[in-house]
Scaffold this active site. Structure first.
Site, PDB file in Angstrom:
ATOM      1  N   LYS A  55     -12.099 -29.978  -2.846  1.00 15.48           N
ATOM      2  CA  LYS A  55     -12.715 -28.960  -3.686  1.00 15.48           C
ATOM      3  C   LYS A  55     -14.089 -28.509  -3.198  1.00 15.48           C
ATOM      4  O   LYS A  55     -14.618 -27.523  -3.684  1.00 15.48           O
ATOM      5  CB  LYS A  55     -12.811 -29.450  -5.139  1.00 15.48           C
TER       6      LYS A  55
HETATM    7  C1  LIG Z   1      -7.815 -35.038  -6.494  1.00 17.58           C
HETATM    8  C2  LIG Z   1      -7.305 -33.639  -6.508  1.00 17.58           C
HETATM    9  N1  LIG Z   1      -6.092 -33.401  -6.051  1.00 17.58           N
HETATM   10  C3  LIG Z   1      -5.573 -32.168  -6.044  1.00 17.58           C
HETATM   11  C4  LIG Z   1      -6.265 -31.098  -6.558  1.00 17.58           C
HETATM   12  C5  LIG Z   1      -5.592 -29.753  -6.607  1.00 17.58           C
HETATM   13  O1  LIG Z   1      -6.162 -28.795  -5.814  1.00 17.58           O
HETATM   14  P1  LIG Z   1      -6.061 -27.292  -6.200  1.00 17.58           P
HETATM   15  O2  LIG Z   1      -6.920 -27.068  -7.409  1.00 17.58           O
HETATM   16  O3  LIG Z   1      -6.574 -26.540  -5.024  1.00 17.58           O
HETATM   17  O4  LIG Z   1      -4.629 -26.973  -6.511  1.00 17.58           O
HETATM   18  C6  LIG Z   1      -7.524 -31.302  -7.064  1.00 17.58           C
HETATM   19  C7  LIG Z   1      -8.267 -30.224  -7.658  1.00 17.58           C
HETATM   20  O5  LIG Z   1      -9.235 -30.424  -8.347  1.00 17.58           O
HETATM   21  C8  LIG Z   1      -8.070 -32.613  -7.032  1.00 17.58           C
HETATM   22  O6  LIG Z   1      -9.273 -32.875  -7.536  1.00 17.58           O
END
Ligand SMILES: Cc1ncc(COP(=O)(O)O)c(C=O)c1O
Length: 469
Positions: A55
């Site tokens: 992020k």
């Molecule tokens: C640990 C974790 N995995 C996956 C994601 C998912 O990413 P995205 O928001 O780009 O779909 C996030 C998003 O905050 C995250 O913090």
């Protein structure tokens, strides 16, 4: 196991600011857990970003775009509703560029993540995580209200801000293409906001016809689940039973994933343990979901394919959950050590519980259902409506119990949920039964105790049954 020559790289980039260290993460090959004869699996080490997660990319790009458009002015306040990592990225950017930062955080977020936000100097506003979208305490609504009430505040809005997927289309996708020399055939990533998979996937599909696989928690709505709660944080889409309009994030381009791999919490968390113990990769729960899906893709695609999985964050912020054997065992993800009788051995002879949904069941319905219930059923667990998996119930969905002896005194047309008492205690199916009995403490011998398998209630037992262990 094949050995390979480990090399220590020399030198490294020099940056004017920590923010210049965002992106350009390494790709690392999984060496020990990939199935025999399967495609090689390489992982994008997004936890090596300076704020600790994928992020950072979205946070930095959203702030830079807002500065460019004039929406964010010097000294202003950055506000966001976030389960953690976007907040941590934004808190880092805010600190480095001199903004105040306020984050609305659901109360399920790990204490480590909240402490990190505060460590960067951000203000944290906790709010209940499991509320309907229309509830004013809902993370997004509360964040919007804080913006409306704070002069000069800017809402980052990762769910609707195109700068979130755009940064992945501009950086993450091209990096993976270049790092694999254009040989990548499959991309596997989770979707929270959907920013990562939409942007990265869009680039790789356009550039190399890459197959995009979304790794989704089994009960997440994205992949067709019932929306009931799950234990892997930050990916998938939970649906509160009282949410009237289920809206998906605007930045999630659902035309990008070619397919979904639905991964249960147990498979995700056991994969996380394997990554730490067998690959030396300490990563978070959503990385476990992504790798579990990537291993399925690898087995299916065969040795000529090349699978890349995006691993969003580190395991360091989940030590009190996914890496805590006690936490895993009481939720039914792991067996306790030793060979004492386990909860499932004791419960075996016991009757399953009779579950009812509170807003679809009236007292009259329950009386009818009870006519077919096992003799001696005394107390009925009541489960939140709409999440209607026929055989298991996510533990947070069990909202209370109703005593059968009370039913006669109740209005037959009343909703059962209105008369439900507090949620019953829960024990993991692999817990040492005697230890579980001690842990849940005193209470009525015949009242229901939920037995959890992989975080979901599959049956009920009682203190009396556990006492026989
Ligand atoms: C640990 C974790 N995995 C996956 C994601 C998912 O990413 P995205 O928001 O780009 O779909 C996030 C998003 O905050 C995250 O913090």
């Amino acid at each position: 196991m094949r050995h390979y020559r480990a090399v220590l790289t020399e030198g490294g980039p020099v940056h004017d600011s920590v923010l210049d260290a965002v992106g350009a993460t390494a790709l690392v090959r999984l060496r020990r857990i990939v199935p025999e004869g399967g495609a090689p699996v390489w992982v994008k080490t997004e936890w090596t970003n300076p704020g600790g997660s994928v992020k950072d990319r979205a946070a930095l790009n959203m702030v830079l775009e807002a500065e460019r458009s004039g929406a964010l002015t010097p000294g202003a306040t950055i506000v966001e509703g976030t389960s953690g990592n976007t907040g941590i990225g934004l808190a880092m950017v805010a600190a480095a560029r001199g903004y105040r930062a306020v984050f609305v955080v659901p109360d399920r977020t790990t204490t480590e993540k909240v402490a990190l936000l505060r460590a960067y100097g951000a203000e944290v506003v906790p709010t209940p995580g499991l509320v309907p979208r229309e509830d004013p305490r809902h993370v997004q609504l509360l964040a919007a209200r804080i913006v409306a009430e704070t002069p000069g505040a800017w809402l980052a809005d990762q769910y609707g801000n195109p700068a979130n997927p755009d940064v992945h289309e501009r950086t993450t996708g091209p990096e993976i293409w270049a790092q694999t020399g254009g040989r990548v055939t499959h991309l596997v990533a989770g979707a929270g906001t959907g920013g990562t998979i939409s942007g990265t996937g869009r680039y790789l599909q356009r550039t190399g016809g890459v197959t995009v696989v979304a790794a989704d928690p089994e009960s997440s709505r994205y992949g067709g689940g019932d929306g009931s709660p799950y234990f892997v944080e930050a990916v998938g889409h939970y649906l509160h039973p009282h949410t009237e309009t289920d809206t998906w994030p605007a930045v999630f381009d659902t035309s990008v994933p070619d397919r979904f791999e639905r991964i249960g919490d147990g498979e995700s968390l056991r994969t996380v343990r394997r990554l730490a113990r067998e690959e030396g990769l300490l990563v978070g729960g959503s990385a476990g979901t992504a790798v579990a899906a990537a291993l399925r893709v690898s087995a299916e695609a065969g040795p000529d394919a090349l699978v890349v999985a995006v691993l969003p964050d580190s395991g360091r912020i989940y030590l009190s959950k996914y890496f805590d054997d006690g936490w895993l065992t009481t939720l039914g993800f792991l067996d306790s050590p030793g060979d004492a009788r386990r909860v499932r051995d004791v419960v075996g002879a016991y009757r399953p519980g009779l579950f009812v949904t509170p807003s679809t069941s009236t007292v009259a319905c329950l009386r009818t259902a009870l006519a077919g219930a096992p003799a001696g059923t005394a107390v009925i667990p009541v489960v939140a409506a709409r999440h209607t998996d026929a055989t298991t119930w996510s533990a947070p969905d069990v909202i209370g119990t109703v005593a059968v002896t009370d039913l006669d005194a109740l209005d037959p047309s009343a909703e059962v949920g209105a008369h439900a008492g507090p949620p019953p205690p829960a024990v993991g199916h692999g817990e040492d039964a005697a230890a579980a009995r001690t842990r849940i403490g005193d209470g009525p011998a015949g009242a229901p105790v939920l037995m959890l398998v992989d975080g979901r209630a599959t049956t009920t037992t009682t203190r009396a049954a556990l006492d026989q262990a």
